[in-house]
Design an enzyme around this catalytic site. Structure first.
Site, mmCIF file in Angstrom:
data_model
loop_
_atom_site.group_PDB
_atom_site.id
_atom_site.type_symbol
_atom_site.label_atom_id
_atom_site.label_comp_id
_atom_site.label_asym_id
_atom_site.label_seq_id
_atom_site.Cartn_x
_atom_site.Cartn_y
_atom_site.Cartn_z
ATOM 1 N N LYS A 1 -3.659 -2.236 -7.332
ATOM 2 C CA LYS A 1 -4.230 -2.561 -8.771
ATOM 3 C C LYS A 1 -5.001 -1.602 -9.474
ATOM 4 C CE LYS A 1 -3.216 -7.525 -8.571
ATOM 5 N NZ LYS A 1 -4.079 -8.800 -8.791
ATOM 6 N N ARG B 1 -2.697 -10.593 0.048
ATOM 7 C CA ARG B 1 -1.360 -10.174 -0.502
ATOM 8 C C ARG B 1 -1.292 -8.673 -0.885
ATOM 9 N NH1 ARG B 1 1.142 -9.995 -5.799
ATOM 10 N NH2 ARG B 1 3.293 -10.863 -5.745
#
Length: 331
Positions: free
Chosen positions: A273, A307
């Site tokens: 991210k 995840r």
């Protein structure tokens, strides 16, 4: 004034008089007590009765085996921030099989990018992208999740064998989604997001990022239960990067254990991210080190499902961390 408790989790063998965390290898003797309008204070866990400690004690039956689960990401999108356009059709199926071989416990397929600035994808296009995946859902040998906000996609996926729906809107996008989930009995992950993907990074603000997210997720859990969804099937996600600044994200990571107080398993993803790039300067395809570092921190704080894109490396890192913790002093 509401009090929010955050267990200070450690390997249970390091503590003299611990409360065991959800039947596993972690425990706690102290907690952080949060209230709005004051700084957190450190409190002794045994000063609280069993009712207050219950969310941190009761084991969750995810029907997925093991303590820390790895959810492998398979994006069948042309525009996802990290791997858009890389896996479509049969390539997505082959990639999913490679993630299973690498040790993933759950596969999460998504056909609508939720990166900052992303547009909503029409349902017929989302279904078309998922067609080859749906045909293979019952062949992977692990539970499968579909990352979608749309009831028509969820209904089709469940009919083809999906065992989880990962709804980043927490049942707020499609009013029919709750009924589909309640009738099917599959797992549901509900995530916090401030705004929708197109606008969520436009100056996000919170009174208290931890407690605001906690209260939102608490309300969505109550909404889901009132819609007939069994609480044991609900999983929650604080939504790193979804309407959060770098400091918001870091606060969530530091205090992720506060969300155990909601009494549902946690699913969290930081893989590749933007926050990793903001700290390190790395582009999405060079963020493996940062992704693994955060995954290890999540496991250390009892997150049940992590995840990730890079399954092999994350599974290996978790095995090494587990082995190190398991070695007794002086061995």
């Amino acid at each position: 004034m509401s009090e929010y408790l955050e267990p200070i989790l450690q390997p249970i063998q390091l503590l003299d008089d611990p409360v065991q965390f959800q039947g596993g290898q972690l425990g706690f003797d102290y907690m952080w007590s949060h209230e709005r309008g004051r700084a957190p204070i450190k409190v002794h866990a045994l000063d609280y009765d069993e009712t207050k400690l219950e969310p941190f004690i009761v084991e969750h039956d995810l029907a997925m085996g093991g303590d820390t689960q790895i959810m492998g990401i398979v994006n069948v999108t042309p525009d996802s921030f990290s791997d858009g356009g890389k896996y479509t059709g049969e390539d997505a199926v082959r990639h999913a099989r490679s993630l299973v071989e690498a040790g993933t416990n759950i596969l999460d397929f998504g056909a609508e990018s939720t990166r900052p600035g992303a547009e909503t994808v029409p349902a017929h296009e989302e279904l078309q992208r998922l067609e080859s995946v749906f045909d293979a859902l019952d062949t992977f040998g692990v539970p499968t999740s579909i990352d979608t906000r749309k009831a028509v996609i969820a209904d089709e996926a469940i009919g083809m064998g999906a065992t989880m729906i990962n709804d980043v809107s927490a049942l707020s996008f499609d009013p029919s989604m709750a009924e589909i989930i309640s009738h099917s009995g599959v797992h549901l992950c509900m995530m916090h997001a401030q705004g929708d993907p197109k606008t969520m990074q436009h100056e996000p603000k919170y009174d208290n990022v931890l407690l605001d997210i906690y209260d939102y997720l608490k309300e969505r859990i109550e909404f889901a239960e009132n819609a007939g969804i069994d609480r044991k099937n609900i999983i929650i996600d604080p939504g790193l990067g979804f309407g959060k600044t770098l400091e918001h994200n870091l606060s969530i990571i530091r205090h992720i254990a506060i969300f155990h107080g909601l009494g549902c398993p946690l699913l969290v993803g930081a893989s590749r991210k933007r926050m990793i790039g903001e700290i390190s300067g790395a582009e999405p395809d060079a963020r493996l080190g940062g992704s693994v570092a955060i995954a290890l921190e999540f496991a250390r704080k009892g997150v049940q499902i992590i995840r990730v894109h890079d399954v092999f490396e994350t599974v290996q890192a978790l095995k090494i961390q587990t082995a190190i913790i398991g070695v007794e002093d002086g061995a």
